[in-house]
Design an enzyme around this catalytic site. Structure first.
Site, PDB file in Angstrom:
ATOM      1  N   GLU A  88      24.638 -35.010  52.571  1.00  7.03           N
ATOM      2  CA  GLU A  88      24.122 -35.613  53.794  1.00  7.03           C
ATOM      3  C   GLU A  88      22.605 -35.783  53.848  1.00  7.03           C
ATOM      4  O   GLU A  88      21.928 -35.120  54.630  1.00  7.03           O
ATOM      5  CB  GLU A  88      24.581 -34.793  55.006  1.00  7.03           C
ATOM      6  CG  GLU A  88      26.086 -34.661  55.095  1.00  7.03           C
ATOM      7  CD  GLU A  88      26.563 -33.946  56.366  1.00  7.03           C
ATOM      8  OE1 GLU A  88      25.719 -33.457  57.132  1.00  7.03           O
ATOM      9  OE2 GLU A  88      27.784 -33.896  56.594  1.00  7.03           O
ATOM     10  N   GLU A 142      34.221 -33.121  53.420  1.00  8.52           N
ATOM     11  CA  GLU A 142      34.204 -32.156  54.533  1.00  8.52           C
ATOM     12  C   GLU A 142      34.967 -32.731  55.715  1.00  8.52           C
ATOM     13  O   GLU A 142      34.798 -33.909  56.050  1.00  8.52           O
ATOM     14  CB  GLU A 142      32.781 -31.879  55.040  1.00  8.52           C
ATOM     15  CG  GLU A 142      31.948 -31.021  54.145  1.00  8.52           C
ATOM     16  CD  GLU A 142      30.555 -30.752  54.730  1.00  8.52           C
ATOM     17  OE1 GLU A 142      30.388 -30.750  55.970  1.00  8.52           O
ATOM     18  OE2 GLU A 142      29.639 -30.547  53.913  1.00  8.52           O
TER      19      GLU A 142
END
Ligand code: FCB
Length: 459
Positions: free
Chosen positions: A165, A351
């Site tokens: 991220e 995730e």
């Protein structure tokens, strides 16, 4: 109906180094920006830190045992750069490498495929003091770090993730100030951080090709589904811009070697665009093997000229997790379609999961909402596969409750409940449920597929 998954579907769990390892002063580890940030008063809930966390550094064998018991086929973890190079640069710390090498062996012994992430936010503090990701030199040090790790683990580890991220590293680190290094409202700096992170990603992909035979590599981007709060044209325009800020900026350069048009023009206009070297976009778009998708929720956007950037995020009418994030399972399907629109690569959900107010009662945690959350997301993921999207695996965030960044230990995402007094890990109901899903390679469910959880829904 039965939801059956492809034969080689990779069921997994995910964690990251600073959130679970602890042992921050052990075996020559250097400091990372998260050590410094979490020790700065007022930054973390209750001023907590990752000094001990789940003590995974000492208990990794026990944790791999739990994974074997769960039956996962793959484990996504992250490697802590400052264990390998305490100063981020030159002095290789063998003991740090050893830890990950032993972890990998332990995983393989249990037939669990290691899926390491090279960078999950814990930049060596020594590099931060030299400008961190704003300094292009950091990219070169990252290359060296990648090379070292590939060389040492690449004989056994074939699947790699470069960054976790980069949106969070840049915007939460330099605009909201919620994450290390904790700067606020520095959009221009955030964009130069993002650019260098993307460069680091591309360079690392290239090195993998050269050094790891049969290696595969991708990036784990956060994918947020962005919708306008109303049909109003201004809201629609703002939502499109936020979509580019959150998603486009980290996918398009990799997919097609350019930053999103509209947003670049705007950044250009206000003088925020990073400096782009001649070869940069080519480096960033070095062909990779898969998209990692971290998906949790959607965001609703409303135009508001009074606010920084001209927009604001508004709360929707769906049920929320303990993070305050709306539960919108359809978004996992939309996220898969979305990233494959940027470029049609295989996808791993790297995730997905939820924080809830889990309580230990008589030695048990009945986390029925989490089971429902995971199940509803898997049902939408299944639809994507049925429609022909190449989705290869799914990693639950996370194996055990851990240090949830600015929220400290107050948010529980685990399949295992962590008792922070004793560091005992206790399987929640979701652990047993997920174990069954893996062993059956699917599950039965007859409920109607819903876009999101309406608030009136009972548990
Ligand atoms: C993601 C992070 C991960 C974890 C989850 C809840 O953004 O990658 O480390 O904190 O959110």
């Amino acid at each position: 109906m039965r939801y059956e998954f492809p034969k080689d579907f990779l069921w997994g769990v995910a964690t990251s180094a600073y959130q679970i390892e602890g042992a921050v002063d052990e075996d020559g580890r250097g400091k990372s920006i998260w050590d410094v940030f979490s020790h700065t008063p007022g930054k973390i809930h209750n001023d907590e830190n990752g000094d001990v966390a789940c003590d995974h550094y000492h208990r990794y064998k026990e944790d791999v045992e739990s994974m074997a018991e769960l039956g996962v086929k793959a484990y996504r973890f992250s490697i802590s750069w400052c264990r390998i190079f305490p100063d981020g640069k030159k002095n290789l710390n063998e003991k740090g490498l050893d830890f990950y090498s032993k972890l990998v062996d332990e995983l393989l012994k249990h037939e669990i495929e290691p899926f390491p992430t090279l960078y999950h936010w814990d930049l060596p503090q020594a590099l931060q003091e030299n400008g961190g990701w704003e300094n292009r030199e950091t990219v070169n040090w990252f290359e060296k770090y990648s090379y070292t790790v590939f060389k040492r683990l690449g004989d056994r580890v074939k699947n790699w993730i470069t960054l976790n991220e980069p949106f969070c590293s840049s915007f939460l680190g330099y605009v909201t100030g919620e994450h290390a290094p904790g700067y606020r409202n520095e959009v221009k700096r955030a964009l130069s951080v993002a650019h260098n992170l993307l460069l680091a990603h591309g360079k690392s992909v290239k090195i993998l090709r050269e050094e790891v035979r049969g290696g595969r590599i991708g990036i784990a981007n956060a994918v947020n589904i962005v919708s306008p709060a109303s049909e109003n044209e201004d809201d629609i325009r703002s939502a499109r811009m936020v979509d580019e800020i959150l998603n486009g900026w980290y996918h398009e350069p990799i997919a097609s070697g350019k930053y999103p048009d509209e947003l670049s023009k705007m950044y250009e206009f206000v003088g925020y665009m990073p400096e782009i070297g001649e070869e940069d976009m080519k480096i960033i778009s070095e062909p990779m093997d898969f998209w990692g998708v971290n998906y949790y929720s959607r965001v609703l956007v409303k135009s508001n000229p009074e606010k920084f950037g001209g927009f604001e995020w508004v709360g929707g009418d769906l049920e929320k997790t303990d993070m305050g994030w709306e539960v919108y399972p359809k978004g996992i399907y939309e996220a898969i379609v979305k990233v494959r629109n940027y470029k049609e690569l295989p996808v791993y959900i790297t995730e997905n999961g939820m924080a809830d107010r889990d309580e230990l009662v008589d030695g048990r945690v009945e986390d029925r909402r989490r089971i429902r959350y995971i199940k509803d997301h898997l049902r939408w993921l299944h639809k994507a596969i049925k429609e022909g999207h190449d989705v290869r695996g799914y990693f639950v965030w996370t194996l055990m409750d851990n240090f949830e960044w600015a929220h400290g230990y107050s948010k529980r995402f685990g399949l295992l409940y962590t008792d922070y007094r004793t560091l005992e890990r206790i399987p929640k109901s979701s652990f047993n449920w997920y174990k069954e899903v893996i062993s059956e390679n699917g599950f039965e469910d007859d409920e109607e597929l819903m876009d999101g959880w309406k608030i009136e829904n009972p548990n």
